[in-house]
Design a protein around this motif. Structure first.
Motif, PDB file in Angstrom:
ATOM      1  N   GLU A 257       0.828  -1.214   0.000  1.00  0.00           N
ATOM      2  CA  GLU A 257       0.000   0.000   0.000  1.00  0.00           C
ATOM      3  C   GLU A 257       0.861   1.262   0.000  1.00  0.00           C
ATOM      4  O   GLU A 257       0.571   2.216  -0.732  1.00  0.00           O
ATOM      5  CB  GLU A 257      -0.941  -0.011   1.203  1.00  0.00           C
ATOM      6  CG  GLU A 257      -2.065  -1.025   1.077  1.00  0.00           C
ATOM      7  CD  GLU A 257      -2.944  -1.103   2.305  1.00  0.00           C
ATOM      8  OE1 GLU A 257      -2.971  -0.130   3.097  1.00  0.00           O
ATOM      9  OE2 GLU A 257      -3.609  -2.138   2.484  1.00  0.00           O
ATOM     10  N   VAL A 258       1.910   1.274   0.818  1.00  0.00           N
ATOM     11  CA  VAL A 258       2.801   2.440   0.867  1.00  0.00           C
ATOM     12  C   VAL A 258       3.471   2.650  -0.492  1.00  0.00           C
ATOM     13  O   VAL A 258       3.559   3.785  -0.982  1.00  0.00           O
ATOM     14  CB  VAL A 258       3.857   2.292   1.992  1.00  0.00           C
ATOM     15  CG1 VAL A 258       4.945   3.342   1.866  1.00  0.00           C
ATOM     16  CG2 VAL A 258       3.194   2.363   3.350  1.00  0.00           C
ATOM     17  N   CYS A 259       3.921   1.580  -1.102  1.00  0.00           N
ATOM     18  CA  CYS A 259       4.582   1.685  -2.411  1.00  0.00           C
ATOM     19  C   CYS A 259       3.626   2.215  -3.475  1.00  0.00           C
ATOM     20  O   CYS A 259       4.035   3.004  -4.337  1.00  0.00           O
ATOM     21  CB  CYS A 259       5.149   0.337  -2.832  1.00  0.00           C
ATOM     22  SG  CYS A 259       6.569  -0.169  -1.866  1.00  0.00           S
ATOM     23  N   CYS A 260       2.372   1.790  -3.419  1.00  0.00           N
ATOM     24  CA  CYS A 260       1.384   2.306  -4.372  1.00  0.00           C
ATOM     25  C   CYS A 260       1.168   3.803  -4.157  1.00  0.00           C
ATOM     26  O   CYS A 260       1.118   4.563  -5.125  1.00  0.00           O
ATOM     27  CB  CYS A 260       0.061   1.548  -4.236  1.00  0.00           C
ATOM     28  SG  CYS A 260       0.131  -0.131  -4.898  1.00  0.00           S
TER      29      CYS A 260
ATOM     30  N   GLU B 185       3.282   5.932  -2.796  1.00  0.00           N
ATOM     31  CA  GLU B 185       4.517   6.669  -3.089  1.00  0.00           C
ATOM     32  C   GLU B 185       4.981   6.492  -4.534  1.00  0.00           C
ATOM     33  O   GLU B 185       6.017   7.033  -4.923  1.00  0.00           O
ATOM     34  CB  GLU B 185       5.636   6.212  -2.141  1.00  0.00           C
ATOM     35  CG  GLU B 185       5.364   6.503  -0.677  1.00  0.00           C
ATOM     36  CD  GLU B 185       5.384   7.986  -0.362  1.00  0.00           C
ATOM     37  OE1 GLU B 185       6.212   8.709  -0.945  1.00  0.00           O
ATOM     38  OE2 GLU B 185       4.549   8.410   0.459  1.00  0.00           O
ATOM     39  N   ASN B 186       4.251   5.679  -5.315  1.00  0.00           N
ATOM     40  CA  ASN B 186       4.572   5.429  -6.714  1.00  0.00           C
ATOM     41  C   ASN B 186       5.995   4.880  -6.906  1.00  0.00           C
ATOM     42  O   ASN B 186       6.758   5.360  -7.752  1.00  0.00           O
ATOM     43  CB  ASN B 186       4.361   6.699  -7.548  1.00  0.00           C
ATOM     44  CG  ASN B 186       4.238   6.395  -9.024  1.00  0.00           C
ATOM     45  OD1 ASN B 186       3.844   5.292  -9.402  1.00  0.00           O
ATOM     46  ND2 ASN B 186       4.585   7.350  -9.866  1.00  0.00           N
ATOM     47  N   CYS B 187       6.339   3.909  -6.087  1.00  0.00           N
ATOM     48  CA  CYS B 187       7.677   3.308  -6.198  1.00  0.00           C
ATOM     49  C   CYS B 187       7.593   1.781  -6.146  1.00  0.00           C
ATOM     50  O   CYS B 187       8.519   1.115  -5.691  1.00  0.00           O
ATOM     51  CB  CYS B 187       8.586   3.841  -5.093  1.00  0.00           C
ATOM     52  SG  CYS B 187       7.990   3.519  -3.423  1.00  0.00           S
ATOM     53  N   LEU B 188       6.497   1.239  -6.615  1.00  0.00           N
ATOM     54  CA  LEU B 188       6.235  -0.192  -6.530  1.00  0.00           C
ATOM     55  C   LEU B 188       7.298  -1.026  -7.246  1.00  0.00           C
ATOM     56  O   LEU B 188       7.845  -1.971  -6.673  1.00  0.00           O
ATOM     57  CB  LEU B 188       4.844  -0.486  -7.103  1.00  0.00           C
ATOM     58  CG  LEU B 188       4.241  -1.839  -6.860  1.00  0.00           C
ATOM     59  CD1 LEU B 188       4.156  -2.160  -5.379  1.00  0.00           C
ATOM     60  CD2 LEU B 188       2.850  -1.908  -7.477  1.00  0.00           C
ATOM     61  N   ASP B 189       7.613  -0.677  -8.490  1.00  0.00           N
ATOM     62  CA  ASP B 189       8.579  -1.464  -9.265  1.00  0.00           C
ATOM     63  C   ASP B 189       9.967  -1.431  -8.633  1.00  0.00           C
ATOM     64  O   ASP B 189      10.645  -2.454  -8.549  1.00  0.00           O
ATOM     65  CB  ASP B 189       8.658  -0.955 -10.704  1.00  0.00           C
ATOM     66  CG  ASP B 189       7.371  -1.199 -11.478  1.00  0.00           C
ATOM     67  OD1 ASP B 189       6.641  -2.144 -11.138  1.00  0.00           O
ATOM     68  OD2 ASP B 189       7.097  -0.430 -12.418  1.00  0.00           O
ATOM     69  N   GLU B 190      10.388  -0.264  -8.193  1.00  0.00           N
ATOM     70  CA  GLU B 190      11.719  -0.123  -7.609  1.00  0.00           C
ATOM     71  C   GLU B 190      11.851  -0.925  -6.320  1.00  0.00           C
ATOM     72  O   GLU B 190      12.827  -1.652  -6.120  1.00  0.00           O
ATOM     73  CB  GLU B 190      12.043   1.350  -7.332  1.00  0.00           C
ATOM     74  CG  GLU B 190      12.128   2.209  -8.576  1.00  0.00           C
ATOM     75  CD  GLU B 190      10.783   2.768  -9.032  1.00  0.00           C
ATOM     76  OE1 GLU B 190       9.728   2.399  -8.457  1.00  0.00           O
ATOM     77  OE2 GLU B 190      10.785   3.572  -9.974  1.00  0.00           O
ATOM     78  N   VAL B 191      10.873  -0.794  -5.428  1.00  0.00           N
ATOM     79  CA  VAL B 191      10.925  -1.504  -4.148  1.00  0.00           C
ATOM     80  C   VAL B 191      10.825  -3.010  -4.376  1.00  0.00           C
ATOM     81  O   VAL B 191      11.521  -3.788  -3.727  1.00  0.00           O
ATOM     82  CB  VAL B 191       9.825  -1.006  -3.182  1.00  0.00           C
ATOM     83  CG1 VAL B 191       9.765  -1.867  -1.919  1.00  0.00           C
ATOM     84  CG2 VAL B 191      10.082   0.454  -2.812  1.00  0.00           C
ATOM     85  N   TYR B 192      10.008  -3.415  -5.325  1.00  0.00           N
ATOM     86  CA  TYR B 192       9.898  -4.844  -5.650  1.00  0.00           C
ATOM     87  C   TYR B 192      11.273  -5.404  -6.031  1.00  0.00           C
ATOM     88  O   TYR B 192      11.717  -6.417  -5.497  1.00  0.00           O
ATOM     89  CB  TYR B 192       8.904  -5.047  -6.799  1.00  0.00           C
ATOM     90  CG  TYR B 192       8.878  -6.459  -7.333  1.00  0.00           C
ATOM     91  CD1 TYR B 192       8.221  -7.472  -6.652  1.00  0.00           C
ATOM     92  CD2 TYR B 192       9.522  -6.779  -8.527  1.00  0.00           C
ATOM     93  CE1 TYR B 192       8.202  -8.761  -7.149  1.00  0.00           C
ATOM     94  CE2 TYR B 192       9.507  -8.061  -9.032  1.00  0.00           C
ATOM     95  CZ  TYR B 192       8.840  -9.058  -8.338  1.00  0.00           C
ATOM     96  OH  TYR B 192       8.836 -10.340  -8.825  1.00  0.00           O
ATOM     97  N   GLY B 193      11.946  -4.739  -6.935  1.00  0.00           N
ATOM     98  CA  GLY B 193      13.272  -5.196  -7.360  1.00  0.00           C
ATOM     99  C   GLY B 193      14.273  -5.227  -6.220  1.00  0.00           C
ATOM    100  O   GLY B 193      15.052  -6.176  -6.081  1.00  0.00           O
ATOM    101  N   GLU B 194      14.230  -4.206  -5.384  1.00  0.00           N
ATOM    102  CA  GLU B 194      15.173  -4.137  -4.258  1.00  0.00           C
ATOM    103  C   GLU B 194      14.901  -5.222  -3.222  1.00  0.00           C
ATOM    104  O   GLU B 194      15.834  -5.851  -2.719  1.00  0.00           O
ATOM    105  CB  GLU B 194      15.106  -2.751  -3.616  1.00  0.00           C
ATOM    106  CG  GLU B 194      15.622  -1.663  -4.518  1.00  0.00           C
ATOM    107  CD  GLU B 194      15.273  -0.255  -4.070  1.00  0.00           C
ATOM    108  OE1 GLU B 194      15.753   0.690  -4.732  1.00  0.00           O
ATOM    109  OE2 GLU B 194      14.530  -0.081  -3.078  1.00  0.00           O
TER     110      GLU B 194
END
Length: 177
Positions: free
Chosen positions: A15-18, A20-29
């Motif tokens: 939910e936080v990633c959605c 903050e619009n950083c879903l793809d980046e955090v997923y990869g990390e």
């Protein structure tokens, strides 16, 4: 308990990633962090290491190298004593990410490695049938003798030579018995 902790933290991070619009980046990390980091996770889970030392270690290693959301999340999970549940948390996050992006992970088990041409053809066929993006994980099991076994979600499609021979044997045994 691990499942509920994984669900709670995995959902919250998603939910936080959605937001903050950083879903793809955090997923990869997170995927990279969760693979082969058992010793690092053990250190962060140790009661012998203070919370300040854990935070300092995380910041030293990751500050400026990962998204702030990822670093804050790792610090929070460590601070709350939940770092040992990171594999479950990452699994839930991965599940939510793949559902959100219409991705299906399919495991293909074959008797020998697939050629690039066959791999591409299999992925194209699975994508056409499912309407989803396919991530193919390949495994080799020489005992299959030939054919392929596909596993995804809670489904298994067994087209292996070994299973076909086992079925023929069972039919013969049924006639003879």
């Amino acid at each position: 308990m691990a499942d509920s902790i994984g669900n709670i933290y995995g959902n919250a991070l998603f939910e936080v990633c959605c937001e903050e619009n950083c879903l793809d980046e955090v997923y990869g990390e997170l995927i990279l962090f969760s693979q082969g980091q058992e010793e690092y996770v053990e250190l962060l889970a140790s009661p012998l290491v203070t919370e300040n030392e854990k935070r300092a270690a995380l910041e030293k290693v990751f500050m400026g190298r990962v998204q702030p959301v990822t670093l804050n999340f790792l610090c929070l999970v460590s601070e709350k004593g939940r770092i040992r549940f990171l594999p479950e948390i990452c699994a839930k996050f991965k599940e939510l990410y793949e559902k959100h992006n219409n991705i299906i992970e399919v495991t293909a088990v074959t008797a020998m490695p697939l050629s690039e041409r066959l791999r591409d053809k299999l992925v194209a066929k699975l994508e056409a049938v499912s309407g989803a993006k396919i991530v193919l994980v390949e495994k080799v099991d020489k005992s299959l003798m030939g054919g392929i076994v596909l596993r995804y979600s809670d489904t298994e499609i067994d087209g292996s030579v070994r299973t076909k021979l086992d079925n023929i044997k069972a039919q013969i045994d049924g006639v003879i018995a």
